[in-house]
Enzyme design. Structure first.
Site, PDB file in Angstrom:
ATOM      1  N   ARG A   1      31.657  48.131  19.721  1.00 38.33           N
ATOM      2  CA  ARG A   1      32.867  48.598  20.111  1.00 38.33           C
ATOM      3  C   ARG A   1      33.729  47.724  18.993  1.00 38.33           C
ATOM      4  O   ARG A   1      33.604  46.672  18.896  1.00 38.33           O
ATOM      5  CB  ARG A   1      33.196  48.208  21.440  1.00 38.33           C
ATOM      6  CG  ARG A   1      32.252  48.795  22.506  1.00 38.33           C
ATOM      7  CD  ARG A   1      32.586  48.119  23.895  1.00 38.33           C
ATOM      8  NE  ARG A   1      32.470  49.370  24.920  1.00 38.33           N
ATOM      9  CZ  ARG A   1      33.104  50.177  25.289  1.00 38.33           C
ATOM     10  NH1 ARG A   1      34.265  49.894  24.935  1.00 38.33           N
ATOM     11  NH2 ARG A   1      32.502  50.805  26.248  1.00 38.33           N
ATOM     12  N   VAL A   2      34.829  48.652  18.894  1.00 37.99           N
ATOM     13  CA  VAL A   2      35.687  48.242  17.822  1.00 37.99           C
ATOM     14  C   VAL A   2      37.241  48.086  18.344  1.00 37.99           C
ATOM     15  O   VAL A   2      37.503  48.979  19.245  1.00 37.99           O
ATOM     16  CB  VAL A   2      35.745  49.230  16.518  1.00 37.99           C
ATOM     17  CG1 VAL A   2      36.665  48.673  15.446  1.00 37.99           C
ATOM     18  CG2 VAL A   2      34.388  49.267  15.912  1.00 37.99           C
TER      19      VAL A   2
ATOM     20  N   THR B   1      27.104  53.086  17.918  1.00 39.84           N
ATOM     21  CA  THR B   1      25.507  52.678  18.218  1.00 39.84           C
ATOM     22  C   THR B   1      25.693  51.201  18.566  1.00 39.84           C
ATOM     23  O   THR B   1      25.012  50.900  19.496  1.00 39.84           O
ATOM     24  CB  THR B   1      24.513  53.075  17.254  1.00 39.84           C
ATOM     25  OG1 THR B   1      25.275  54.554  16.657  1.00 39.84           O
ATOM     26  CG2 THR B   1      23.363  53.335  17.721  1.00 39.84           C
ATOM     27  N   TYR B   2      26.034  50.528  17.691  1.00 41.58           N
ATOM     28  CA  TYR B   2      25.881  48.771  17.713  1.00 41.58           C
ATOM     29  C   TYR B   2      26.934  48.202  18.491  1.00 41.58           C
ATOM     30  O   TYR B   2      26.713  47.085  18.508  1.00 41.58           O
ATOM     31  CB  TYR B   2      25.705  48.590  16.417  1.00 41.58           C
ATOM     32  CG  TYR B   2      24.621  49.176  15.630  1.00 41.58           C
ATOM     33  CD1 TYR B   2      23.159  48.892  16.149  1.00 41.58           C
ATOM     34  CD2 TYR B   2      24.505  50.007  14.721  1.00 41.58           C
ATOM     35  CE1 TYR B   2      22.066  49.300  15.468  1.00 41.58           C
ATOM     36  CE2 TYR B   2      23.392  50.823  14.253  1.00 41.58           C
ATOM     37  CZ  TYR B   2      22.087  50.282  14.855  1.00 41.58           C
ATOM     38  OH  TYR B   2      20.976  50.786  14.219  1.00 41.58           O
TER      39      TYR B   2
ATOM     40  N   ILE C   1      39.473  50.875  19.810  1.00 42.76           N
ATOM     41  CA  ILE C   1      39.474  51.830  18.855  1.00 42.76           C
ATOM     42  C   ILE C   1      38.127  52.937  18.887  1.00 42.76           C
ATOM     43  O   ILE C   1      38.548  54.100  19.136  1.00 42.76           O
ATOM     44  CB  ILE C   1      39.447  51.450  17.599  1.00 42.76           C
ATOM     45  CG1 ILE C   1      40.567  50.558  17.279  1.00 42.76           C
ATOM     46  CG2 ILE C   1      39.285  52.593  16.341  1.00 42.76           C
ATOM     47  CD1 ILE C   1      40.674  49.937  15.811  1.00 42.76           C
TER      48      ILE C   1
ATOM     49  N   ASP D   1      24.403  54.651   4.772  1.00 39.16           N
ATOM     50  CA  ASP D   1      24.906  55.510   5.622  1.00 39.16           C
ATOM     51  C   ASP D   1      26.507  55.986   5.175  1.00 39.16           C
ATOM     52  O   ASP D   1      27.346  55.730   6.076  1.00 39.16           O
ATOM     53  CB  ASP D   1      24.889  54.749   7.175  1.00 39.16           C
ATOM     54  CG  ASP D   1      25.349  55.698   8.216  1.00 39.16           C
ATOM     55  OD1 ASP D   1      25.057  56.859   8.226  1.00 39.16           O
ATOM     56  OD2 ASP D   1      25.581  55.274   9.302  1.00 39.16           O
TER      57      ASP D   1
HETATM   58  N1  LIG Z   1      38.355  47.830   9.855  1.00 38.97           N
HETATM   59  C1  LIG Z   1      38.517  48.836  10.516  1.00 38.97           C
HETATM   60  N2  LIG Z   1      39.838  49.098  10.719  1.00 38.97           N
HETATM   61  C2  LIG Z   1      39.974  50.223  11.689  1.00 38.97           C
HETATM   62  N3  LIG Z   1      39.080  50.660  12.246  1.00 38.97           N
HETATM   63  C3  LIG Z   1      37.666  50.683  12.037  1.00 38.97           C
HETATM   64  C4  LIG Z   1      37.502  49.556  11.180  1.00 38.97           C
HETATM   65  N4  LIG Z   1      36.183  49.325  11.223  1.00 38.97           N
HETATM   66  C5  LIG Z   1      35.617  50.452  12.066  1.00 38.97           C
HETATM   67  N5  LIG Z   1      36.583  50.885  12.513  1.00 38.97           N
HETATM   68  C6  LIG Z   1      36.703  52.071  13.401  1.00 38.97           C
HETATM   69  O1  LIG Z   1      35.258  52.081  14.386  1.00 38.97           O
HETATM   70  C7  LIG Z   1      34.469  52.927  14.077  1.00 38.97           C
HETATM   71  C8  LIG Z   1      33.079  52.254  14.158  1.00 38.97           C
HETATM   72  O2  LIG Z   1      32.840  51.359  13.260  1.00 38.97           O
HETATM   73  P1  LIG Z   1      31.623  51.076  12.508  1.00 38.97           P
HETATM   74  O3  LIG Z   1      31.734  49.867  11.624  1.00 38.97           O
HETATM   75  O4  LIG Z   1      31.312  52.432  11.631  1.00 38.97           O
HETATM   76  O5  LIG Z   1      30.626  50.893  13.590  1.00 38.97           O
HETATM   77  P2  LIG Z   1      29.281  51.602  13.736  1.00 38.97           P
HETATM   78  O6  LIG Z   1      28.118  50.774  13.612  1.00 38.97           O
HETATM   79  O7  LIG Z   1      29.637  51.747  15.195  1.00 38.97           O
HETATM   80  O8  LIG Z   1      29.257  53.131  13.275  1.00 38.97           O
HETATM   81  C9  LIG Z   1      34.679  53.395  12.517  1.00 38.97           C
HETATM   82  O9  LIG Z   1      34.415  54.741  12.330  1.00 38.97           O
HETATM   83  C10 LIG Z   1      36.281  53.416  12.478  1.00 38.97           C
HETATM   84  O10 LIG Z   1      36.884  54.574  13.270  1.00 38.97           O
END
Ligand SMILES: Nc1ncnc2c1ncn2[C@@H]1O[C@H](COP(=O)(O)OP(=O)(O)O)[C@@H](O)[C@H]1O
Ligand SMILES: [Mg+2]
Lengths: 347, 406
Positions: free
Chosen positions: B51-52, B48-49, B44, B171
């Site tokens: 991958r999702v 920064t921290y 997805i 944030d």
């Molecule tokens: N539960 C979730 N379901 C679907 N997409 C998600 C979910 N959590 C995060 N994402 C996707 O991944 C991106 C990065 O996740 P996030 O938790 O914000 O991590 P980071 O610390 O990298 O910003 C989010 O902006 C979103 O697009």
């Protein structure tokens, strides 16, 4: 959660059944008796406290690390693991969760120093960091721990408790981490038990002392700080003037308030009026506890558990710990073969 | 001295070697592999921290989808070795494990593998960044007031829960506000969140900069150290305006950090705020002269507050909506409306009333979250689902985020 203990993981997952904790100690108890095991654990709590002091942590950080250590050992035996690695990792993780992160190398250095006389500390950064994963798993990723200090401060304010008494109660809480009460009871109950100890149990002791011309006003008379926020990790243990240690021998002073007119027969009621200005009015406190909407039996259980610690503490000598550890770790020969290949490769 | 050393050596030898091999073997052998529990459907996002990834449970009866956030394995040099879990991951795990609320993204479990932490979250099909992007490209099509109001109310509802639990998010921005396929808001990314009830530890300790610049509250921009949960409300105000206009309300340029010791003065961002809200005065913000950067304010030109006249050109006509926006964009953090108060604001009593299914009545069908197979790290283990192609919206808000870890 943070505002509500009752919905926290501490309350819903980590208030434990005594049987489970007993189960985890079974293996260790095949090698040492319960008092010895308690002393070994006390020694490790002491190490955690010492390092906390050297690195100038708030008391809460030390308390969290100790709780992690205890929780780990509700699932594992001391014998089958290395408590020094567990302790180091608990400190490292607690620092992060309590928002005072320390470099891992710093903690390793402190461990080496603290364990210089007991086997040393042969782990490097990657070993501690690796173990952090295991620790997280054992803690089931529930990392936020509640402590009785806040409750104590709030209650003390409510009661307009005298500063020196608050301080003594604070020290009792520090000591309570050397027992397992934080695994079995809610923090506010432990705070109440600490108050019970200084206001009811110790007040009697105090009055006795006073009548005998004793001079002890505070149990831990060496405390210098008057601000609970800056109170260190001192406990009553380790102070020269351990009046509380004498208390356990007179357990009979612990009576459920209101049960069988214990307070009426209280020998101190007559003398309490002569103690003006000392803050604690024993009879009032007994009544105060009786009026609380909490399980007073439980407070007494906690009180007893803390007091029994003082009796074990009486004949605890640090010098005996190596021998105790040796007994605990007594090995059949084959285990000497079991050297961690990874560790070996790194050396 | 010599005697002492001898003693140490002797005791050292007295103890049998303590190793954890057996313990580790025991634990490793009962740890379930991620691949045995989840099918990875695709990649997805990378932040920064970490991958999702999108994933599906292998359990037959479990039809739910999940998002697995894999934290970067901590590296020191080339080889991935253990160097300890980041403060950010620690915070996120600790808090998510405690928080349970309809409008906060739910943490299913945490798994350890491959020297990395994997947080398994409930899956959210959308996020506000993607939804705003969809509404702005190729041409601008405004969102319905019902949808905006529902997003806003649920966002406030989630944040009110956080604040009631002494958690500051720190944030809040469109990319971190997730929305399920049914239109339910899930506040996500608690990597910067902190408990603030521990007064013994000053909050500014450790992390110097919080909140992505466009959503950063004026007290932070002015160097305040005693910031409060009001910073989250400011960010929500910015998001509210952005939901209406589909453009960031204060789109400033971040002044770059020149050396690590000092935080640069964010003049451009403040100018963008003053252009709309007017210059902050002692009347509007009595303690403004106590802000560390206060002397810098002298260099700004005087501008009037044009928020209301600007709002009148926007597609939402409710005056209460404007009142609520102004209350969230109050300069003085003490006067700024709280999340709890905002939930009870008259704007939410007006029709259309907010609901949980934010998309109800929307004529458009939203594209699904884009997932790809390009990631080599955790390979998709099942066919990537066919999703509507979405024009790739290049937006650096997704990846820009203040680094705060020590
Ligand atoms: N539960 C979730 N379901 C679907 N997409 C998600 C979910 N959590 C995060 N994402 C996707 O991944 C991106 C990065 O996740 P996030 O938790 O914000 O991590 P980071 O610390 O990298 O910003 C989010 O902006 C979103 O697009
Ligand atoms: Mg994010």
């Amino acid at each position: 959660m943070a505002a509500n203990f009752w919905t926290s993981s501490h309350c819903t997952h980590w208030i434990l059944d005594r049987r489970r904790v007993a189960e985890a100690m079974k293996e260790d108890l095949e090698y040492v008796n319960i008092d010895t095991l308690t002393k070994i654990k006390m020694w490790y709590y002491g190490i955690i406290g010492k390092i906390g002091k050297r690195l100038q942590f708030r008391q809460q950080v030390v308390a969290t690390a100790i709780v992690y250590f205890k929780r780990f050992y509700t699932k594992n035996s001391m014998r089958s693991t290395d408590p020094s690695l567990v302790a180091a990792t608990c400190i490292y993780l607690a620092c992060k969760i309590e928002e005072c992160p320390q470099h891992i190398k710093h903690i390793i250095q402190e461990m080496k120093h603290a364990l210089a006389n007991l086997g040393g500390f042969d782990y490097d950064t990657s070993k501690v960091a690796e173990f952090e994963f295991y620790l997280l798993e054992e803690l089931e990723f529930y990392l936020i721990v509640y402590h009785p200090y806040r409750d104590l401060t709030l209650i003390a304010k409510d009661l307009k408790l005298e500063e020196s008494n608050l301080q003594t109660a604070w020290f009792v809480l520090n000591d309570s981490y050397r027992t397992d009460v934080c695994l079995f009871y809610a923090p506010h109950m432990i705070a109440l038990a600490a108050l019970y100890i200084i206001c009811v149990v110790h007040a009697e002791q105090y009055n006795d002392n006073n009548n005998n011309g004793g001079s002890g006003h505070s149990i831990a008379n060496s405390g210098s700080s008057s601000n609970p926020n800056t109170m260190d990790d001192s406990g009553i243990l380790g102070h020269n003037n351990i009046h509380l240690a004498q208390l356990n021998s007179s357990n009979s002073v612990i009576k459920a308030p209101g049960a069988g007119g214990g307070s009426q027969n209280n020998p101190t009621t007559s003398s309490s009026s002569s103690n003006e200005g000392q803050g604690i009015n024993n009879r009032n406190m007994v009544q105060w506890f009786a009026d609380l909407n909490v399980d007073i039996e439980e407070i007494i259980e906690i009180t007893q558990e803390i007091l029994s610690l003082y009796s074990i503490w009486k004949d605890y000598e640090e010098e005996q710990v190596p021998a105790m550890m040796q007994a605990l770790k007594m090995e059949f020969d084959e285990s000497y073969e079991l050297i961690d290949p990874q560790l070996e490769a790194m050396q | 001295m010599e005697e002492q050393e001898e003693e140490e050596v002797q005791e050292h030898f007295d103890l049998p070697p303590m190793n954890m091999t057996e313990y580790k073997q025991k634990r490793d052998s009962c740890r379930q592999k991620i691949a045995s529990k989840y099918d990875i459907l695709g990649f997805i996002s990378s932040g920064t921290y970490g991958r999702v990834y999108k994933a599906k449970s292998k359990i037959k009866d479990d039809n739910k989808e999940y998002a697995i956030k894999k934290f970067k394995p901590d590296k020191e040099g080339e080889a991935a070795t253990y160097i300890g879990i980041s403060q950010s991951a620690c915070r996120e795990i600790a808090l998510c494990r405690e928080l349970h609320h309809e409008n906060i993204v739910g943490l299913e479990e945490v798994l350890l593998e491959d020297k990395s932490i994997h947080m398994v979250f409930e899956y959210a099909e959308h996020d506000l960044l993607q939804i705003i992007g969809f509404h702005s490209h190729p041409e601008r099509k405004f969102m319905s007031e019902y949808t905006i109001k529902s997003f806003l109310w649920q966002l406030l509802n989630g944040v009110a829960y956080l604040h009631a639990n002494w958690v500051m998010h720190r944030d809040l921005k469109p990319a971190n506000i997730l929305v399920t396929a049914n239109g339910v808001v899930k506040v996500g990314d608690l990597g910067l969140a902190r408990l603030f009830y521990k007064p013994l530890q000053p909050l500014f300790n450790g992390d110097k900069v919080v909140v992505t610049i466009w959503y950063r509250a004026p007290e932070l921009l002015l160097g305040s150290r005693h910031y409060t949960k009001a910073i989250d409300i400011w960010a929500i105000g910015c998001i509210f305006a952005e939901l209406i206009t589909l453009r960031p309300i204060f789109k400033g340029e971040e002044a770059k950090v020149e050396n690590k010791k000092t935080v640069p003065f964010q003049k451009n961002q403040l100018q963008k705020i003053f252009d709309i809200l007017g210059n902050p005065t002692k009347e509007r913000w009595p303690t403004i002269d106590q802000q560390p950067e206060y002397p810098n304010l002298a260099s700004f030109r005087q501008t009037p507050n044009v928020l209301r006249s600007l709002y009148q050109q926007w597609p939402i006509k409710s005056e209460q909506g404007c009142n609520l926006l102004a209350a969230m964009l109050e300069y003085d953090p003490l006067k700024r409306i709280t999340a709890e108060e905002a939930l009870n604001h008259p704007y939410f009593q007006e029709d259309p009333k907010p609901g949980l299914e934010s998309f109800a009545g929307q004529p458009v069908e939203f594209p699904l979250r884009r997932i790809t197979n390009e990631d080599k790290d955790m390979r998709a283990t099942a066919n990537v689902q066919k999703s509507h192609p979405v024009p790739a919206v290049k937006d650096d808000r997704l990846t820009k985020r203040p680094r705060v870890d020590a």
